[in-house]
Scaffold this active site. Structure first.
Site, PDB file in Angstrom:
ATOM      1  N   SER A  39       0.714  -1.103  -0.130  1.00 25.12           N
ATOM      2  CA  SER A  39       0.027   0.061  -0.033  1.00 25.12           C
ATOM      3  C   SER A  39       1.097   1.121  -0.091  1.00 25.12           C
ATOM      4  O   SER A  39       2.126   1.142   0.425  1.00 25.12           O
ATOM      5  CB  SER A  39      -0.733  -0.080   1.262  1.00 25.12           C
ATOM      6  N   TYR A  89      -1.826  -0.475  10.366  1.00 28.45           N
ATOM      7  CA  TYR A  89      -1.743  -0.736   9.001  1.00 28.45           C
ATOM      8  C   TYR A  89      -0.595  -0.282   8.272  1.00 28.45           C
ATOM      9  O   TYR A  89       0.152  -0.991   7.429  1.00 28.45           O
ATOM     10  CB  TYR A  89      -3.228  -0.332   8.239  1.00 28.45           C
TER      11      TYR A  89
END
Length: 237
Positions: free
Chosen positions: A143, A159
């Site tokens: 990501s 995350y």
């Protein structure tokens, strides 16, 4: 093409599974509870000859071992591994952010196990099958949140950290598997309209999946260890 996809029950993983099947490839689709994955089951009815559904919890060593054994009972080689399974823990009821003041130890550990450690151990377990395949490739879904250069916000703490850790694990793996003729890359799939990305995301999973499949086809040895967008552009570490 023989492809192994984790987190195949929804979102990007489901779309990757669907598109690989439509191309005529053999797919090993792994998820924690495939019997309850309605759309996966529907695909299985349509492509029963080329789709194998596997239970897999990437945070469980026993589950990884069992999944690899199941693959071995169906094939002696894999060409592509897509590490897609991931979690985005909620800091509180109805709160999709991981903010300072709401951080917990359990959320941190779970996120790291699933998003970073699990993909590494899945790749390690499947290495013999990938080495036996045609130009074996490992694509791990990262990501832009895992880019230290791009990081400009606090949340999501866990995350972001887990994706940065995944980047390091797979960059390390690339340094070794490159000598085996394999390629390992990290892929930023973009901000997609999925359960994780939310309704305000700008991109359909089908578009990301199409780009990732194209990327997997076109990878060259010199790209081993790189961090790329789904369109093949470099992402800063």
């Amino acid at each position: 093409m023989r492809v192994f996809i984790t987190g195949a029950n929804r979102g990007l993983g489901l779309e990757l599974t669907r598109q690989y099947l439509e191309r005529g490839d053999q797919v090993f689709a792994a998820s924690r509870q495939p019997a309850q994955a309605t759309e996966l089951q529907q695909l299985h009815q349509q492509y029963a000859d080329r789709l194998v559904l596997l239970p897999l919890d990437v945070a469980s060593a026993d589950s990884i071992t069992a999944a690899v054994q199941a693959v071995r009972s169906n094939t002696d080689a894999l060409d592509v591994l897509i590490n897609n399974a991931g979690v985005y823990p909620h800091a509180g009821s109805g709160d999709a952010h991981q903010r300072l003041g709401q951080l917990t130890h359990d959320d941190a550990i779970e996120t790291m196990q699933v998003n970073a450690i699990g993909p590494l151990l899945v790749a390690q377990a499947l290495l013999p099958l990938l080495r036996a395949g045609q130009k074996g490739r490992i694509l791990s879904i990262s990501s832009g949140q895992g880019s230290l250069t791009w990081k400009a916000t606090g949340d999501p703490y866990h995350y972001s950290a887990s994706k940065a850790a995944l980047n390091m694990y797979m960059r390390s793996l690339a340094a070794e598997v490159g000598h085996m003729g394999l390629i390992s890359v990290l892929v930023d799939p973009g901000w997609m309209r999925t359960d994780m990305g939310g309704d305000h995301a700008t991109q359909e999973p089908a578009d990301s999946a199409r780009g990732i499949i194209r990327l997997a086809e076109q990878l060259h040895a010199e790209e081993n260890g790189s961090f790329l967008t789904w369109q093949g552009q470099p992402v800063p570490w």
